[in-house]
Design an enzyme around this catalytic site. Structure first.
Site, PDB file in Angstrom:
ATOM      1  N   GLY A  28       0.896  -1.237   0.094  1.00 42.48           N
ATOM      2  CA  GLY A  28       0.144   0.015  -0.031  1.00 42.48           C
ATOM      3  C   GLY A  28       0.746   1.219  -0.106  1.00 42.48           C
ATOM      4  NE  ARG A  38      14.392  16.467  -2.532  1.00 48.00           N
ATOM      5  CZ  ARG A  38      14.755  16.827  -1.474  1.00 48.00           C
ATOM      6  NH1 ARG A  38      14.525  16.252  -0.221  1.00 48.00           N
ATOM      7  NH2 ARG A  38      15.187  17.902  -1.396  1.00 48.00           N
ATOM      8  NE  ARG A  89      -2.150  -4.311  -1.033  1.00 51.84           N
ATOM      9  CZ  ARG A  89      -1.548  -3.861   0.219  1.00 51.84           C
ATOM     10  NH1 ARG A  89      -0.601  -4.018   0.654  1.00 51.84           N
ATOM     11  NH2 ARG A  89      -2.256  -2.590   0.619  1.00 51.84           N
ATOM     12  CG  ASP A 120       3.238  -6.698   7.482  1.00 50.05           C
ATOM     13  OD1 ASP A 120       2.819  -6.086   6.618  1.00 50.05           O
ATOM     14  OD2 ASP A 120       2.463  -6.966   8.459  1.00 50.05           O
ATOM     15  N   GLY A 121       4.457  -6.926   4.642  1.00 45.84           N
ATOM     16  CA  GLY A 121       4.760  -7.509   3.149  1.00 45.84           C
ATOM     17  C   GLY A 121       5.874  -7.421   2.406  1.00 45.84           C
ATOM     18  CB  THR A 143       2.799   1.071   6.281  1.00 42.44           C
ATOM     19  OG1 THR A 143       1.514   0.691   6.682  1.00 42.44           O
ATOM     20  CG2 THR A 143       3.788   0.570   7.273  1.00 42.44           C
ATOM     21  CG  ASP A 145      -1.574  -0.326   8.078  1.00 49.36           C
ATOM     22  OD1 ASP A 145      -2.120   0.555   7.721  1.00 49.36           O
ATOM     23  OD2 ASP A 145      -1.458  -1.144   7.484  1.00 49.36           O
ATOM     24  CG  ASP A 147       1.706  -2.618  10.616  1.00 45.04           C
ATOM     25  OD1 ASP A 147       2.469  -1.850   9.917  1.00 45.04           O
ATOM     26  OD2 ASP A 147       0.980  -3.449  10.268  1.00 45.04           O
ATOM     27  NE  ARG A 180     -28.481  11.453  11.399  1.00 38.77           N
ATOM     28  CZ  ARG A 180     -28.609  12.001  10.397  1.00 38.77           C
ATOM     29  NH1 ARG A 180     -27.666  12.406   9.411  1.00 38.77           N
ATOM     30  NH2 ARG A 180     -29.821  11.708   9.727  1.00 38.77           N
ATOM     31  NE  ARG A 189      -2.227  -5.154   5.695  1.00 39.70           N
ATOM     32  CZ  ARG A 189      -2.514  -5.238   4.557  1.00 39.70           C
ATOM     33  NH1 ARG A 189      -3.473  -6.425   4.409  1.00 39.70           N
ATOM     34  NH2 ARG A 189      -2.340  -4.583   3.596  1.00 39.70           N
ATOM     35  CB  ALA A 204     -13.465   9.574  19.552  1.00 39.69           C
TER      36      ALA A 204
HETATM   37  O1  F6P Z   1      -1.325  -1.370   4.677  1.00 40.03           O
HETATM   38  C1  F6P Z   1      -1.890  -0.356   4.317  1.00 40.03           C
HETATM   39  C2  F6P Z   1      -3.403  -0.397   4.068  1.00 40.03           C
HETATM   40  O2  F6P Z   1      -3.846   0.735   3.879  1.00 40.03           O
HETATM   41  C3  F6P Z   1      -4.091  -1.174   5.262  1.00 40.03           C
HETATM   42  O3  F6P Z   1      -4.303  -0.070   6.483  1.00 40.03           O
HETATM   43  C4  F6P Z   1      -5.597  -1.793   4.777  1.00 40.03           C
HETATM   44  O4  F6P Z   1      -6.037  -2.661   5.366  1.00 40.03           O
HETATM   45  C5  F6P Z   1      -5.020  -2.007   3.396  1.00 40.03           C
HETATM   46  O5  F6P Z   1      -3.746  -1.506   2.987  1.00 40.03           O
HETATM   47  C6  F6P Z   1      -5.894  -1.765   2.170  1.00 40.03           C
HETATM   48  O6  F6P Z   1      -5.320  -2.447   1.000  1.00 40.03           O
HETATM   49  P1  F6P Z   1      -5.629  -2.112  -0.344  1.00 40.03           P
HETATM   50  O7  F6P Z   1      -5.585  -0.944  -0.901  1.00 40.03           O
HETATM   51  O8  F6P Z   1      -4.702  -3.068  -1.097  1.00 40.03           O
HETATM   52  O9  F6P Z   1      -7.127  -2.443  -0.501  1.00 40.03           O
END
Ligand code: F6P
Length: 340
Positions: A28, A38, A89, A120-121, A143, A145, A147, A180, A189, A204
Site C-alpha cells: 500500500g 528522493r 502487491r 510487513d509484506g 505504511t 498503519d 505497525d 447522531r 489492517r 472521540a
Molecule cells: O497497509 C496499508 C493499508 O492501507 C491498510 O491499512 C489496509 O488494510 C490495506 O492497506 C488496504 O489495502 P488495499 O489498498 O490493497 O485494499
C-alpha cells in the site's frame, strides 16, 4: 546547532562493493514515499553511487521495469503523495520462480543492492529474497498503519492521522447538528494505532481496536452516560481490524439495543492513504532514506532502518515483521477519562 553527528564523506565508503542501488516502493502506498525515494537517490548520488528506480514494486522487478534515476528525476516530489515509482502487491514474487526472474533482472542490470520501501509484506518478501539469492537489502518503513516493530513511526502514519482528524472534525459538525451517534471505521489492517491516536486527537467518545476486546455493554453505557450529560453527538472510532465484527455490525447492535439513537456509519477508506505528506512525514522519510543508503554502504543488510527516540535504529527484517509493536495500554485507557 550541535554538529557532532556530522555526515560521512564519499571517500569514507570507498571500500564498499555496492556501486549501483535499486530502489522500489511496494504494498500500500503511503504519503512520504516520494520523499524517501528522493532521499535515497540524492544520498546514493552524493556518495558516488548509481541509482536505478524499479517501477511497480516487486512486480516491476520481475517484469524488468527499471530506469536509471538522476538527481533531477527526484526534483519536486518531496511534497507529493502516492509514489512516483508506483506500487503493487505482487503475487508472483511470492513464488520461487518469480523471485528467480527478479534476481536475473537484478544481475543483468548490475544492481548490487536494493532499498525497499513498504510495510510487513514488503519486508517479508525482501527477507526471503535476500536469503535465497544473497542480495543485500535495506528496508524503509512506509505504511500508514505504523505497525512495524522497532520504529516509533512509519512513513505515512502522521499524514494519515491528520487526514483522519480532519475528516472526523467534519463528521462531528453534522453529528452535532443532527444529534447522531457515528461509528467511523479507519484503516490499520490488524493494528489499532490509527484508530487510537486518531480518536485521541479528534476527541472521540470511544475507540475500538483489535488489540483489546470490545465490550459492548461498557461501550453502550459510555454512550448512554454521554447523552445523559447532554452531549448532543457521539463519535466512536473503529479500527478496521476490530475483532467483534467491525463498525457496521456493532452499529447495528447498538441501534437494536437503543432504538432512540440515530446511528450512522462512515468508512473513511482510501482517503487515508492520499494527500501531501505532513512535515513530520517528509522529515522522517528524508532521514530514513539517507540512513538506508549509509546502512547499505556500511555493509549491513536485511535490516529495516527505523526511528526510536529520535535516533536512527536498525532492526533485522524478521524482528520488524514478526514482533508485535506494543500498544500503549495507558493511552488507550485514557480515552475514558478524556471523553468523560
Ligand atoms: O497497509 C496499508 C493499508 O492501507 C491498510 O491499512 C489496509 O488494510 C490495506 O492497506 C488496504 O489495502 P488495499 O489498498 O490493497 O485494499
Amino acid at each position: 546547532m550541535n554538529t557532532k553527528n556530522s555526515i560521512p564523506m564519499p571517500h569514507d565508503y570507498d571500500d564498499s562493493p555496492i556501486k549501483r542501488i535499486g530502489v522500489l516502493t511496494s504494498g500500500g502506498d503511503a504519503p512520504g514515499m516520494n520523499a524517501a525515494v528522493r532521499a535515497v537517490a540524492r544520498t546514493a548520488i552524493f556518495y558516488g553511487r548509481e541509482v536505478v528506480g524499479i517501477f511497480h514494486g516487486y512486480k516491476g522487478l520481475i517484469e524488468n521495469n527499471l530506469r536509471s534515476l538522476e538527481s533531477g528525476d527526484v526534483s519536486n516530489i518531496i511534497q507529493l503523495g502516492g509514489t512516483m515509482l508506483k506500487t503493487a502487491r505482487s503475487i508472483e514474487f511470492r513464488t520461487y520462480e518469480g523471485r528467480q526472474k527478479a534476481y536475473e533482472n537484478l544481475k543483468n542490470a548490475q544492481i548490487d543492492a536494493l532499498i525497499v520501501i513498504g510495510g510487513d509484506g514488503t519486508f517479508t518478501g525482501a527477507s526471503i529474497f535476500a536469503k535465497e539469492f544473497g542480495v543485500p537489502i535495506v528496508g524503509i518503513p512506509g505504511t500508514i498503519d505504523n505497525d512495524l516493530f522497532g520504529t516509533d513511526y512509519t512513513v505515512g502514519y502522521d499524514t494519515a492521522l491528520n487526514t483522519i482528524i480532519e475528516a472526523v472534525d467534519k463528521i462531528r459538525d453534522t453529528a452535532t447538528a443532527h444529534e447522531r451517534l457515528f461509528f467511523i471505521e479507519v484503516m490499520g489492517r490488524d493494528a489499532g494505532f490509527l484508530a487510537l491516536n486518531g480518536g485521541i486527537a479528534s476527541g472521540a467518545e470511544a475507540v475500538l481496536i483489535p488489540e483489546t476486546d470490545t465490550d459492548l455493554t461498557t461501550l453502550e453505557s459510555l454512550i448512554k452516560s454521554g447523552y445523559r450529560r447532554n452531549k448532543n453527538s457521539s463519535i466512536v472510532l473503529v479500527a478496521e481490524g476490530e475483532k467483534a465484527g467491525g463498525a457496521f455490525s456493532i452499529a447495528r447492535q447498538v441501534e437494536k439495543d437503543y432504538p432512540q439513537y440515530d446511528v450512522r456509519v462512515t468508512v473513511l477508506g482510501h482517503i487515508q492513504r492520499g494527500g501531501a505528506p505532513t512535515a513530520s512525514d517528509r522529515i522522517l522519510a528524508s532521514r530514513l532514506g539517507l540512513a538506508a543508503v549509509e546502512t547499505l554502504l556500511d555493509d549491513q543488510q536485511s535490516v529495516m532502518v527505523g526511528i526510536e527516540n529520535d535516533e536512527i535504529s536498525l532492526v533485522p527484517f524478521n524482528k520488524a515483521i514478526k514482533q508485535d509493536k506494543e500498544m500503549n495500554r495507558k493511552l488507550y485507557d485514557s480515552i475514558r477519562i478524556l471523553s468523560s
